[in-house]
Each structure stands twice: as C-alpha cells, then as structure tokens.
Write a protein that holds these residues in place. Structure first.
Motif, short mmCIF file in Angstrom:
data_model
loop_
_atom_site.label_atom_id
_atom_site.label_comp_id
_atom_site.label_asym_id
_atom_site.label_seq_id
_atom_site.Cartn_x
_atom_site.Cartn_y
_atom_site.Cartn_z
N TRP A 3 -4.89 21.94 38.02
CA TRP A 3 -4.00 20.93 38.59
C TRP A 3 -4.76 19.66 38.95
N PHE A 4 -5.91 19.80 39.53
CA PHE A 4 -6.62 18.62 40.01
C PHE A 4 -7.63 18.05 39.02
N PHE A 5 -8.18 18.92 38.18
CA PHE A 5 -9.28 18.44 37.34
C PHE A 5 -9.00 18.60 35.85
N GLY A 6 -7.78 18.97 35.53
CA GLY A 6 -7.42 19.03 34.13
C GLY A 6 -7.70 20.38 33.49
N ALA A 7 -7.19 20.54 32.29
CA ALA A 7 -7.25 21.82 31.60
C ALA A 7 -8.60 22.05 30.93
N GLY A 8 -9.51 21.13 31.09
CA GLY A 8 -10.83 21.31 30.48
C GLY A 8 -11.49 22.61 30.90
N ILE A 9 -11.26 22.99 32.13
CA ILE A 9 -11.87 24.22 32.64
C ILE A 9 -11.43 25.43 31.83
N LEU A 10 -10.17 25.37 31.34
CA LEU A 10 -9.68 26.50 30.54
C LEU A 10 -10.47 26.62 29.24
N LEU A 11 -10.80 25.44 28.69
CA LEU A 11 -11.64 25.45 27.49
C LEU A 11 -12.98 26.12 27.78
N GLN A 12 -13.53 25.70 28.92
CA GLN A 12 -14.84 26.27 29.30
C GLN A 12 -14.75 27.77 29.50
N ILE A 13 -13.67 28.20 30.16
CA ILE A 13 -13.51 29.65 30.39
C ILE A 13 -13.41 30.39 29.07
N ALA A 14 -12.63 29.82 28.15
CA ALA A 14 -12.47 30.46 26.85
C ALA A 14 -13.82 30.54 26.13
N LEU A 15 -14.52 29.40 26.15
CA LEU A 15 -15.85 29.35 25.52
C LEU A 15 -16.77 30.41 26.11
N ALA A 16 -16.81 30.44 27.42
CA ALA A 16 -17.70 31.37 28.11
C ALA A 16 -17.31 32.81 27.79
N SER A 17 -16.01 33.09 27.79
CA SER A 17 -15.56 34.47 27.54
C SER A 17 -15.97 34.92 26.15
#
Lengths: 183, 343, 547
Positions: free
Chosen positions: B33-47
């Motif tokens: 919500w505050f910092f954008g969906a980029g974190i989801l990309l990172q989570i996917a990458l990391a996973s």
C-alpha cells in the motif's frame, strides 16, 4: 635498557619459580593415561593383544609401543573410545589379533573333566574352582570369556558358550532414522 | 516394530513455517500500500531462488527433495530477506542474498535445524557490508509506481533519484552526527512531513502489520510471547531512558519500536527457533540482548539498522545462554516444598 | 475444596474413553490353556512349587516368594499344570520367560480361603498376607505392594484413580462398580501405614467414577476425601498425582515414602481388600479391550489368559494391524499375540492405520522447544535428544536423563515427528549396560591383580624356601665333611642329602599347583562347587548304570 633486562629476568625467575612450585605441588601420582586406557579396556585379560593382560597393553599403548586396534573383546566400540581419548584416528580391528565375538562364558563339561587343574592355572581371574583329581567348574559371573582355559584342557571339555539375551540384559536399540535411510 | 507413543498432535514443521508466512501477510499488505508492488516482485524472486537453491543443495547432499522442500523453511528465509532488503534493490542483489542464506548460512552448516546463525540475517549482513550503497536505497513512502520499481529492479539503468529517500533511521543518524549542525531529534523527524507521526510515514503501518501477524502467531502457539515481549520491552526501556536524559539527541521508544525492522525483528527474527535460545530464561536474555545491541548500533553504530548484526551477535551466544539457563528439573528445585520439607 | 497444585507441561490428547464404558464389565471365559509367567513384578522371581502334572486349585499358591522383592503366584483356576517352560511373555523385547502352563478343568474349585479381620491382625501379618496374595501395583509398574505398605512415617496415603492415558478405562469401571472394595482396601492401607490423610485422586473426566467413589467413601469413612483432579496427561503418573494433590515433588532416586506420602492404584486397593477380608489372592484383573474392535468393553480376565483368545471376545475389525498392550502413550505393540495377560496388564488396544496412523518421516529438530513446554519432568528433551542421538551418554546423565518418566509428551507434541522417547530408552539402557559392564570389568581387574599378586607371593615363598633348603643342605654337607673327612660313607651321605633336597623341591612344587583358591572360596563359590559336584556324582552314577 638495564631496567628492562632486569624486569625480564625477574619475570622469568618468578614464572620459573611458580612453574616449579606447581610441578611439585600438583604433581600427578602414577600415570593417569595408563589408568584411563586401562579403564576403557574390557579387562578380559585374554592376552589376544600380545600382552599378558589388559594393563600391560594399556602401558604399551601409553608408551606408543602398541596400536589401539589390537583388542578384539573391546571391539570397534573400544577402539573408538581409545581413539577419542588419545586423539588418534579410528582404525578397524587388526585381524591378526582375532575377531570380535559375542560375549561368552566358558562352560566345563563336568562329565569329561578329569580334574587336571590346568585350566585353573590358565584362568587370569581365578574364575574356575576345583582341586587336583576333582572336577572343576566355572563361576559364570566372574568369567571374562578370555578363552585362555580352552587350549590347556587335555580332554577338550571346555566350551565357550555365548551369553544369551535375557530380560535383564535386553537393550533398546538405537532408533532407525528414516531420513538417514532415505539419504 | 514401532514404540510408544503411538499418537501425536497434528503438528508439523511445515505447518509452523506456513503459519509464519501467513503472519507476514498483513505487514506485506501495508508495504504494498505504501511502497508499491515492487516488494511482491522481490518476494517472488527470493522465493524462486530459495526453492531452486534448496533443491540443488539437497540434491547434492543426497537428501530427500520432496520432504525438505515442502517444509517451507526456505520460503520463510526468502520472505524475510525480501522484507529486509530494499524493495527497489536490483534483482541480482536479492538473488545473491538468498543464495548466501540458503547455501552458506543454512546448508553448509548442515541444513534445517543445524544453522547457528539466522540465514536471513547472515544474508543481510553480507550484503550490507558488500554493497552498502545499494542496501541503503529505500523507496520513499507513497511511491507506488510499479513500472518505475520494475525498472529499478530489472533495468540496467537505474534512475533512482526520484524514488530513493532516506529512511527515518538513516536520516536521524546522519543528521545528528554532523558536527557543525546542532540538530535535534525533533528537528530531523518533525521537519519532514514524510516521516509521519511515529516511526516514519508508511513504516509505522508496516510495523503495525507485523505486530498484528506476530500476535496471531503467539495466539496460535507458534512462537512464545516471551521473545517479542522481552525484545520490545528492552528496546522501549533503553530508548525511553536515554530520551528522558536528552530528548534532543535520543529518539524515544515509540520511534524505535515502530521504525525499521523492530517489529519484524521482535516477532519474526528473534523468534527463529533454530538459531535462537530455547530455554525460557534463555529466550528472554536472547531477545533482550538483540534489542539492546540493536539500539546501540542504531544510535552509535555505522549502519542504519542494527537488527541483523545484533541477531548474529546474539546467535553466537546461544549455546552459552542455553547451557547456563537450564531450568531445574522436577523435584530438584530447592526450597519449593510447600510445607517446608526438604527433599 | 482442597487446594490443588499444578504440574508443568502435560498434554491433552483425545481421551477415547467413552467407547469402552458403554457396556458393563463382563467376565471373560476361561481359555483352553493359561500361561502364567513366573516373574510378573519388578524385582525377583518367586520359587516355583509345582511341577508338570500336578493338580492345582483355584487360588493355590504355585510359586512362593523367596528373597528379594518377590511375591507369591497363584493358579488362576483349578486344573492341572501342563508344563513349566519358557514362553513368550508380554514385553517389548519379545523374549521368553518361564511360565506355568495350566490346563483348566472348568470346575473353578477354590483352595480353602482364610479371610483376616484387618482390625485384629498385626501389621506384619497383614503385610505377609499382601505378599502371599501376590499383590503388586496394578497401575503398570507392578511393584510389590507389601514393600510399599511397609513405609514408616507416612502422612498422606493417595489412591490413584486418575487413569490419564487415552483409551484405558479399567480403573474407571472398577471405581464405578467396586467402590466399596477400593475404599475398604484404602482404609486398610491407611491403618497399616498409620497415615493421617487418605486422598483418592480421580481425573475430572470420569464423573460417574467420582460420584460412585464419593458415595462409597461417605458410607465408609467421612474423613476420606475423593478429589477430582484436572484432566491432563500424565496426571495419573505417580509423581504428577502426588504433586497435584500435595504440592510435593518427588525427585528421581527418591521414593514418595521419603516425603511421607505413599501412592497405590485403585486396582491395588481393591485387591488388598479382597486379599485381606476375603482371603482371595490376585488371580484376575479388569482389562480394557478397545480400539479398532466392534465391541469395546472391560473384562474381568484371569491372569495368564492369552491375548489372542481375549481379543477375540471384542471382535476386532478387519483392518487391525497390531495390538498394543497398555495405552497409546506408554504401552507397547505386542510382538506375539500368544502372550498372556499379567497382573500389570490394563488394556489391549486393537490398532489400525486409521486410529494410529503410521508416523510421518522424522524431520530434523528445529529446537522449537515444544517438547520442553510439554515435559512434566521439566527436562530439556531437545538437548537430551541431541546427546542421546550422538551417543553422548555422559551428557545425557548430566541433563538428568533418568528423571525422564517416558510419558511420551515430548514425542506427542514434536512438530518434527522425532521419536524422542525411543532415543531416551536407548540411552537409558545403554547407560545401564555400560555401568554393568564397568562393574564387571572393575571386578575382573581386581581379581586379575589379586592373582598376579598371589603368583608373585608364591614365587617369592618358593624361592625363599628353596634358598633355605639349599643353605641347610650345604650346611649339612659342610658339617659332614668337617666331621669325617676321610670317611668312605661320605659319598653316599652326600647323595642322600641331594636326593632329600630334590624330593623336598618336588613336594614344594606339587603343593602350590593345587588351587589355593579352595581355601578362600566365598559361600557362593562353595555352593557352586557343591552343585557341580552333585551333578558330577549323578553323571558318573548314570554312566556306571549304563555300562
């Protein structure tokens, strides 16, 4: 320069005195290493290692004259413990000294025994009782299973009987780990 | 033949791990919500990296793949790495971090249950030492342009000026230490509207998300209440005490508790069972130690947030802590007979 | 309301108690053959008094208590002794033990019973009765009751009706149906021990049993207290129940009697009552048949009933894959279904893969500490597991392995599905074996060193004697030559002396060759020699007869 030398010299003297004092004060009686090795050896007193008993073998190990893998009754487990104690590599039991056997006791066939007392003299732990011309018997709880009495018997009436597992000696086994099995 | 007990509670390592993942969701939602969906990309990458690395190492070690991939422990590590790394860090940074965590920090020490250090924190420390600049480029709150984040993560050319913003901790540390200014905590945090009211705009909501997830984990019995309580109480007390002495130079407890990785650390990092203390008293000492070291590193150290270093330092102490805090066993406590009879 | 104390840890598994309490207790029919193991209790075996072919009456003593912790054994019914031989008995090892095989004649003829009036019998006599009636703890440990009834300075007597293990209901049904017996036995034990307080602890998931026991207690003695304790496994463990009721913690290595407490199972209390006021020995008990069966129920079963004939009564379902003796937490899977029910058998559970699923593979320990939270002994099971697994037995002892009561709570809660108790059992028996071996080795070393010393001494004695003899001969010769130097007889004298010396030497040599040990034999050795000689005499006698 001189002060520094003096200080160093004084330090050396003091430390030397302390060490010398400690050497006298905390002197260890006997050879604890031999005791420790002897504590690991099974005390069968069988002489299979080539020494007349467990203690001489312990002494030989401590002196570096004997290897740690010469004791068949102690088995792999015993060698492992010795290796741990002495910080050496584990070695498999050396074949020339015999093979690991299940723990046994000597049993004298009393119908055949002629009472020659030869086995009495061979037994290292005085576990056979009897007298000349009288039949002998083995006191099972005191028998170490060394087999030294078997050879001298002129009528071959001594047999080594493995000790059967009883309710009292039964042990839980080491759990089998499935992961390890799969790995 | 199988021996007793023949019944077991329906619990498993994977259930524990997936509950931890679920508990991270509120925090992640606030993050998005505050910092954008980029974190989801990172989570996917990391996973993906974590699972691939785990599978590769397990295969090399000759361990059963299915059993260990399903345990979810690699995913927990991956998610924690994604959440502690800047969400606009280039893709290779997070991939490298996850590899360090899974291959070095976890499997070189013997895999699940054997690692003395928290793998995610090892990854963070290695990366912040190796790439200090990349590891300090955080997006500004309210910046939710996914396309820009995507470019920042995967693009060869990184134009970050518009995105990057100093985190509150970073800002506080840098400005307060400048010798020529006479900056105060109030001056740094108050003058900047983007820092919000408590722990930095946006970050305080993410922290609340972690707090909610963490409380749910306690309720589920996955983690013990002692660790987060000891952590938060220590951090609050020490920062509060110093703020009382000099509020201009030391930020207060609310700021410390709701900024940076404090909540994540309290509920998800200090509670890692493998690398943490296990005895009851040991857990309290362990968590309090992390909190204390975190505050010291934040206040006096060279790095913006101290959780990762604090955790590793306390990980080292775990065997000692556990050994010294063994509880007296049943019947061996002294002076606990109710009618005064001595055992 | 009595103040109750808690204990650390414990678990709440599904109790599964309702299945087997729906039907009333039934009497199991006599099997074709009863197999009565000689040794059924902790301690020593009794001495067998019957031989194959002997007729026996119901309740007749077939083995008498000897020294050590042994109690008598009785024929569970009238009939004939078919054999005394080794048979598989109920033990996780599957090893055989000596059993009396009794063929019932169906007449159920009792031996003459001798009831006692507890009020007018001396404590010694009562205790002897307990021993001769074959009473052992019926909660599972089978410790001889006469020993426990002999404690001094007992303040509180606790009767254990907690029965915390899932599935088992035999104590529950006993309390519902034979409350009077239990209370009667409990009061006898209280008088015997001189206890001030008598508490009966029952888990609060057995309201019928609590009500029945309260009714029986009020009728018998209003001073007797029936206490409902919170349901939590292992609240029925002796140490845990004592803790809950009195707040005392009994450490490993101490007995409750050291703390002024004594604890008996409800079944034992009922058996005490029967043994004293009716003179009936312990020859049957209640056994729960439950699990994967069509008709779960409690049966009154004669000791020695083979398990396979017993379970047939409850009609096991087709997918039953094994049978557990005892509860699912601490019982064991029977390696052989021909084993008999013994005094400590409380439950037989038919297990199926649905009721007791096969364990999922063991994962590595993640040190979550769930086991420590569940451990009622307040140990650190994860540390013990680590040490036991790496065979670090010294560390196991340092972390109080022997305080572990093997209740299974740790393995129950472990998310990694580690069979923790297996490791503890392994480590415990390894430590015990190691200590036994060590003792034997020390003993052997002592005997060996003694032998070396003896041989050394003998050698020295011999040398000394020879030297003395030689000196004597020399002196004699010297004297002879000095007395008559020119005498022609001197040569023969010389020879004579030499022969004498040689003969003396020969005598010296033969004497020590005899086993000098004969003079230092212990009573045990002497006995062994006597036995061996008797065998030898018999053997030579038969040999002589044959020829």
């Amino acid at each position: 320069m001189i002060t520094a030398l003096l200080v160093m010299a004084l330090g050396a003297v003091l430390l030397g005195a302390a060490l010398g004092y400690a050497a006298v004060k905390f002197r260890v009686e006997g050879d604890p290493l031999v005791e420790k090795i002897d504590g690991i050896l099974p005390q069968t007193q069988c002489g299979q290692c080539g020494y007349p008993g467990c203690r001489p073998y312990a002494q030989a190990i401590a002196n570096g004259d004997a290897d740690i893998n010469c004791c068949p009754p102690g088995g792999e487990d015993g060698i492992r413990k010795l290796a741990d104690l002495l910080g050496r590599e584990f070695k498999p039991l050396s074949g020339e000294h015999g093979v690991e056997k299940p723990k046994s006791v000597a049993v004298i066939d009393e119908n055949v025994c002629i009472g020659c007392t030869l086995c009495l003299q061979a037994c290292p732990v005085d576990a056979i009782v009897g007298a000349a011309k009288q039949m002998h018997t083995v006191i099972a709880p005191q028998c170490t299973g060394c087999e030294l009495c078997v050879a001298p018997c002129p009528v071959d009436c001594i047999a080594m009987v493995p000790i059967a597992e009883s309710m009292d000696s039964w042990k839980w086994k080491y759990p089998v780990i499935e992961i390890r099995k799969a790995a | 033949m199988l021996n007793s007990p023949y019944i077991t509670k329906p619990a498993s390592v994977s259930a524990v791990m997936f509950k931890v993942l679920a508990a991270l969701l509120p925090g992640i939602a606030a993050y998005v919500w505050f910092f954008g969906a980029g974190i989801l990309l990172q989570i996917a990458l990391a996973s993906i990296t974590a699972l691939a690395a785990e599978a590769a190492v397990l295969a090399m070690r000759g361990k059963p793949l299915g059993l260990f991939l399903k345990d979810g422990s690699a995913l927990v590590t991956a998610w924690l790495i994604a959440l502690t790394f800047p969400s606009i860090a280039p893709w290779w940074l997070i991939v490298l971090g996850v590899l360090v965590a899974i291959v070095v920090a976890k499997h070189l020490y013997g895999g699940l249950g054997q690692n003395p250090f928290n793998p995610a924190m090892v990854a963070f420390c290695v990366m912040i030492v190796a790439y200090p600049q990349l590891m300090s480029q955080w997006p500004a709150a309210g910046f939710t342009d996914f396309a820009a984040e995507f470019r920042a993560i995967f693009g060869a050319d990184r134009h970050l000026d518009a995105i990057v913003m100093a985190t509150p901790l970073d800002a506080l540390r840098t400005v307060l230490r400048l010798p020529e200014t006479r900056a105060t905590v109030e001056g740094v945090l108050g003058s900047n509207a983007t820092f919000g009211n408590i722990g930095g705009r946006g970050w305080e909501w993410v922290a609340l998300g972690y707090l909610a997830g963490g409380l749910w984990l306690i309720q589920q019995g996955v983690i013990s209440w002692r660790v987060p309580t000891a952590f938060l109480a220590t951090l609050g007390l020490i920062s509060g005490a110093f703020a009382l002495v000099d509020a201009t130079q030391y930020a207060g407890p609310t700021f410390h508790l709701f900024t940076g990785g404090a909540m994540l650390g309290a509920f998800f990092i200090a509670t890692d069972p493998v690398s943490g203390a296990t005895t009851v008293r040991g857990q309290i000492i362990f968590a309090a130690g992390i909190a204390l070291l975190t505050w010291i590193i934040r206040t006096f150290g060279a790095y913006p947030d101290g959780i990762a270093f604090a955790t590793l330092l306390m990980n080292i102490c775990v065997p000692l802590i556990d050994m010294r805090t063994q509880r007296p066993v049943f019947g061996r406590k002294t002076g606990k007979t109710p009618d005064g009879r001595q055992p | 309301m009595r103040r109750l104390f808690g204990f650390w840890g414990g678990i709440k598994p599904d109790s599964h108690k309702n299945e087997s309490t729906r039907l009333p207790v039934a009497k199991a029919p006599l099997p074709s053959l009863l197999t009565v193991p000689l040794r059924q209790n902790a301690g020593a075996s009794p001495r067998i008094m019957v031989k194959a072919g002997d007729p026996v009456l119901k309740g007749q003593m077939i083995a008498a208590p000897e020294d050590g912790l042994s109690v008598a054994l009785h024929a569970p019914t009238s009939g004939h002794v078919r054999a005394i031989e080794a048979r598989a008995i109920a033990h996780p090892s599957g090893l055989a033990g000596i059993c009396a095989i009794i063929e019932p004649d169906g007449a159920e003829r009792w031996v003459e019973l001798e009831p006692l009036d507890a009020a007018r019998t001396s404590p010694e006599q009562l205790r002897r009765r307990l021993r001769e009636a074959g009473l052992v703890g019926m909660g599972g440990a089978a410790f001889p009751s006469y020993v426990k009834a002999g404690g001094t300075a007992i303040d509180t007597l606790i009767i254990n009706g907690a029965e915390c293990e899932p599935w088992i209901t035999c104590d529950d049904m006993l309390m519902r149906t034979r409350g009077e017996d239990i209370v009667g036995g409990a009061i006898m034990l209280r008088e015997l021990l001189g206890a001030r307080k008598l508490l009966i602890g029952i888990e609060d998931n057995k309201p019928e049993a609590i009500a029945a026991m309260r009714a029986a207690a009020t009728r018998a003695d209003p001073g007797l207290e029936v206490v409902a304790v919170p349901t939590r496994y292992p609240a029925g463990g002796e140490k845990q129940l004592i803790r809950v009721l009195t707040g005392l913690e009994i450490p490993y290595g101490k007995l409750p009697s050291h703390f002024g407490v004594q604890c008996f199972n409800v079944g034992t209390a009922a058996a005490v009552h029967r043994a004293v006021s009716r003179g009936k020995p312990l020859i049957s008990r209640l056994v729960t048949l439950t699990g994967n069966v069509a008709e779960p129920r409690n049966y009154e079963v004669a000791i020695g009933m083979p398990v396979n004939e017993l379970i047939a009564l409850a009609h096991p379902q087709a997918d039953t894959d094994r049978y557990l003796m005892g509860g699912p937490m601490m019982g064991f899977a029977l390696p052989d279904l021909a084993v008999p029910v013994v005094k400590a058998t409380n439950c037989i559970i038919a297990a199926s893969p649905t009721l007791f699923p096969a364990p999922t593979p063991e994962m590595p320990c993640i040190r979550c500490g769930a086991c420590a939270q569940a451990c009622p002994a307040e140990l650190a099971p994860y540390e013990l597991y680590w040490f036991a697994r790496s065979q670090n037995l010294g560390k196991c002892q340092e972390y109080h392995l022997f305080d572990c009561i093997e209740c299974g709570c740790c393995a129950f809660v472990c998310p990694s599905r580690i069979r923790l108790v297996d490791y503890y059992r392994y480590a415990k028996s390894s430590i015990r074996a190691r200590e036994k071996d060590k003792l034997a080795a020390d003993h052997a070393r002592e005997r060996y060193e003694f032998r070396l010393a003896r041989e050394e001494r003998e050698k020295q004695d011999k040398a000394a004697k020879l030297a003395a003899k030689a000196a004597e001969t020399k002196a004699k010769l010297a004297r002879a030559s000095a007395g008559d130097e020119s005498a022609p007889a001197s040569e023969s004298d010389d020879k004579k002396a030499l022969i004498e010396a040689a003969m003396a030497k020969a005598r010296e040599q033969t004497t020590p060759a005899l086993n000098t040990d004969v003079h230092r034999m212990t009573a045990e050795q002497q006995a062994q020699v006597t036995v061996a000689e008797a065998r030898h005499a018999a053997a030579t006698a038969t040999a002589a007869k044959d020829t």
